[in-house]
Every structure is written in structure tokens, then in C-alpha cells.
Design an enzyme around this catalytic site. Structure first.
Site, PDB file in Angstrom:
ATOM      1  N   GLY A   1       2.547   7.857  -4.816  1.00 47.27           N
ATOM      2  CA  GLY A   1       1.381   7.190  -4.224  1.00 47.27           C
ATOM      3  C   GLY A   1       0.829   6.265  -5.291  1.00 47.27           C
ATOM      4  CD  GLU A   2      -1.885   3.294  -8.239  1.00 48.84           C
ATOM      5  OE1 GLU A   2      -0.930   2.592  -7.874  1.00 48.84           O
ATOM      6  OE2 GLU A   2      -2.159   3.495  -9.444  1.00 48.84           O
ATOM      7  CB  SER A   3      -0.748   7.743 -11.199  1.00 47.72           C
ATOM      8  OG  SER A   3      -0.776   6.438 -11.732  1.00 47.72           O
TER       9      SER A   3
ATOM     10  CB  CYS B   1       6.966   8.004  -7.783  1.00 52.13           C
ATOM     11  SG  CYS B   1       6.942   6.248  -8.144  1.00 52.13           S
TER      12      CYS B   1
ATOM     13  NE  ARG C   1      -0.679   2.740 -12.801  1.00 51.65           N
ATOM     14  CZ  ARG C   1      -1.434   1.652 -12.827  1.00 51.65           C
ATOM     15  NH1 ARG C   1      -1.632   0.992 -13.947  1.00 51.65           N
ATOM     16  NH2 ARG C   1      -2.010   1.222 -11.729  1.00 51.65           N
TER      17      ARG C   1
ATOM     18  CB  ILE D   1       8.374   2.623  -4.321  1.00 47.75           C
ATOM     19  CG1 ILE D   1       9.455   2.867  -3.264  1.00 47.75           C
ATOM     20  CG2 ILE D   1       7.322   1.649  -3.811  1.00 47.75           C
ATOM     21  CD1 ILE D   1       8.963   3.619  -2.029  1.00 47.75           C
ATOM     22  NE  ARG D   2       3.275  -0.141  -6.175  1.00 53.61           N
ATOM     23  CZ  ARG D   2       2.256   0.715  -6.325  1.00 53.61           C
ATOM     24  NH1 ARG D   2       1.563   0.710  -7.433  1.00 53.61           N
ATOM     25  NH2 ARG D   2       1.946   1.559  -5.381  1.00 53.61           N
TER      26      ARG D   2
ATOM     27  CG  HIS E   1       9.139   7.897  -3.700  1.00 56.38           C
ATOM     28  ND1 HIS E   1       7.879   8.372  -3.427  1.00 56.38           N
ATOM     29  CD2 HIS E   1       8.973   6.802  -4.460  1.00 56.38           C
ATOM     30  CE1 HIS E   1       6.980   7.599  -4.002  1.00 56.38           C
ATOM     31  NE2 HIS E   1       7.613   6.629  -4.641  1.00 56.38           N
TER      32      HIS E   1
ATOM     33  CD  GLU F   1       8.426  11.564  -1.742  1.00 55.40           C
ATOM     34  OE1 GLU F   1       9.335  11.888  -2.524  1.00 55.40           O
ATOM     35  OE2 GLU F   1       7.581  10.683  -2.012  1.00 55.40           O
TER      36      GLU F   1
HETATM   37  N1  GLN Z   1       2.957   2.699  -9.756  1.00 53.28           N
HETATM   38  C1  GLN Z   1       2.340   3.758  -9.049  1.00 53.28           C
HETATM   39  C2  GLN Z   1       1.282   4.448  -9.916  1.00 53.28           C
HETATM   40  O1  GLN Z   1       0.846   3.961 -10.869  1.00 53.28           O
HETATM   41  C3  GLN Z   1       3.365   4.782  -8.584  1.00 53.28           C
HETATM   42  C4  GLN Z   1       4.123   4.249  -7.400  1.00 53.28           C
HETATM   43  C5  GLN Z   1       4.717   5.308  -6.517  1.00 53.28           C
HETATM   44  O2  GLN Z   1       4.371   6.473  -6.567  1.00 53.28           O
HETATM   45  N2  GLN Z   1       5.597   4.862  -5.674  1.00 53.28           N
HETATM   46  O3  GLN Z   1       0.887   5.516  -9.614  1.00 53.28           O
END
Ligand code: GLN
Length: 241
Positions: free
Chosen positions: A62-64, A93, A123, A154-155, A218, A220
Site C-alpha cells: 500500500g503506502e508505508s 512491499c 523506498r 509496484i513502486r 506482492h 497477494e
Molecule cells: N512505495 C510504497 C511505499 O512507500 C510501497 C508501494 C507498494 O506497496 N506497492 O510504501
């Protein structure tokens, strides 16, 4: 909060995605589909009361920064840190970032981590969303290990260094990508596309330290349950009392 180290043999093992933000529902679905020797109970964690019932956690992608902020607001950040000290946690991730000890390229002003795995991650190490990619991975220890695992990045964070001290559990690398997939701007030495460089920490995409598991991709978001199965059998059930 009093926490027992491993799940007792006479009760269901409770495994929970942390459900503050990100792909927790996908992890929940995957866990519920597992067919294991021992029954597991899958719940979601949003509060300290939920956490007290758990034997193991998954920190989703998600987004940390958002997950850390919401955990702070829910009063969960310190309890999660305490949990991580004694029970199995798997970070995927964004969750892998949270589970790392140190971060490069944090949010402006810094961001909070849980720690738990003695590594430094960068990150968004591969760049923005458009630099997302997929790669076939060989993951050590999985059922049908000869069958590639489809890694969705993904990122994703990049592992920069392994920093385990002699007093800490050793870090065991279970998957790498080919050096040719590394972010181009950072590649120091030219590599073949198929080359997985065992000396370059940046090629590491899955590892274990003690009872914790970390994947920068990921699982999942695929239909392949093998890494969920691996986490539950190797990191969680193996610690049962
Ligand atoms: N770049 C995201 C973060 O800083 C992580 C991206 C992801 O979980 N797909 O959390």
C-alpha cells in the site's frame, strides 16, 4: 500487553493482515484459501485489542507512510513494534519498508518504521508507478520450487544492505531478481539479463530473518498461494509451542 511467544498446540493459530490501508483484503482471501495440516483463523487487525488475539501478522503493500500514520493514530505503532520483537511478521512491499530497520528516501520529514529485520531499504527504489514491473522468480523453500513465482513489483523498495549483527538471527536470502532488472541509473556494472548477482544486495527481493519474512513484491496480487503457505508453515507453525 502480555504476549505469549508461540501459539499453543491446542488452539487455532490466529493470523492477521494489518487492515489500516493497502492490500489487506487480498491477503485475507489468500490466507483463507490455504489448505494446511493445522487449522488457522484469519482475522483483521485495526486495534490493540485485535492485535492481542494474534499469533502472526502480515503488513500489506500500500503506502508505508499512510500505514505508519494510521497506526500512530490508532495507538498501534508501539504495540506493533512490541509484537514484531517476539512474533512472526511478514511484510510485503510497503509492509517490507515498515519491517526494515532503516530507510533511504523516506517521506520528506521522515517516516516511522517498526523495524524487525536488520536491513536498509530504499523506498520507491525502482522509481514511480510507471516503473512497476513483473518478473518470474525462483523462491527457495516453496512447494514446487521449480515452478517460477510471478513477482509483481509496484513502486517496490530496493534492498540496499543487510545489516544483521552477530548477536541477531542471520538473514537468509530466498529470492533475487536478475541484475539486468535493477534500476538503470544505479547499475554500476553491466550485467546479463539472466544474471542474478549474489554479491549485490539490490538484487534481493525476498528474505527471512528469524521468524520474519520480507518480500518486496506482492504475492497477494497473484493466484499463487505458495508464499502464504510458506509463511504460515515455516515462520508461524514452526514456532508453535
Ligand atoms: N512505495 C510504497 C511505499 O512507500 C510501497 C508501494 C507498494 O506497496 N506497492 O510504501
Amino acid at each position: 500487553m502480555a504476549m505469549q511467544q508461540g501459539p499453543a498446540l491446542d488452539k487455532d493459530v490466529v493470523i492477521a493482515p494489518v487492515a489500516l490501508q493497502g492490500a489487506f483484503a487480498e491477503h485475507q482471501v489468500m490466507l483463507k484459501k490455504l489448505s494446511l495440516k493445522r487449522k488457522i483463523c484469519v482475522v483483521l487487525v485495526r486495534s490493540e485489542e485485535d492485535l492481542a488475539k494474534c499469533d502472526a501478522l502480515i503488513l500489506p503493500g500500500g503506502e508505508s507512510t499512510t500505514i505508519a500514520l494510521l497506526a500512530r493514530l490508532a495507538g498501534l505503532l508501539e504495540p506493533l513494534r512490541e509484537f514484531t520483537k517476539i512474533k512472526p511478521v511478514w511484510g510485503t512491499c510497503a509492509g517490507a519498508i515498515l519491517l526494515a530497520q532503516e530507510i533511504q528516501n523516506p517521506k520528506k520529514g521522515g517516516q516511522e518504521l517498526l523495524g524487525g529485520i536488520s536491513i536498509t531499504v530504499e523506498r520507491n527504489g525502482w522509481g514511480s508507478q510507471v516503473e512497476s514491473f513483473e518478473a518470474a522468480l525462483e523462491v527457495e523453500g516453496l512447494r514446487d520450487a521449480d515452478r517460477a513465482f510471478h513477482g509483481v513489483f509496484i513502486r517496490a523498495p530496493v534492498v540496499c544492505s543487510l545489516n544483521a549483527k552477530p548477536s541477531e538471527p542471520p538473514i537468509h536470502v530466498i529470492a533475487r531478481i536478475s541484475a539486468g532488472l535493477l534500476p538503470k541509473t544505479q547499475t554500476v556494472v553491466p550485467h546479463d539479463e539472466d544474471d542474478t548477482d549474489p554479491t549485490d544486495a539490490r538484487t534481493i527481493v525476498a528474505l527471512r530473518q528469524g521468524r520474519h519474512l520480507l518480500t518486496t513484491f506482492h504475492p497477494e496480487l497473484t493466484a499463487d498461494h505458495r508464499i502464504h503457505e510458506y509463511f504460515v508453515s515455516e515462520c508461524v507453525l514452526s514456532t508453535c509451542a
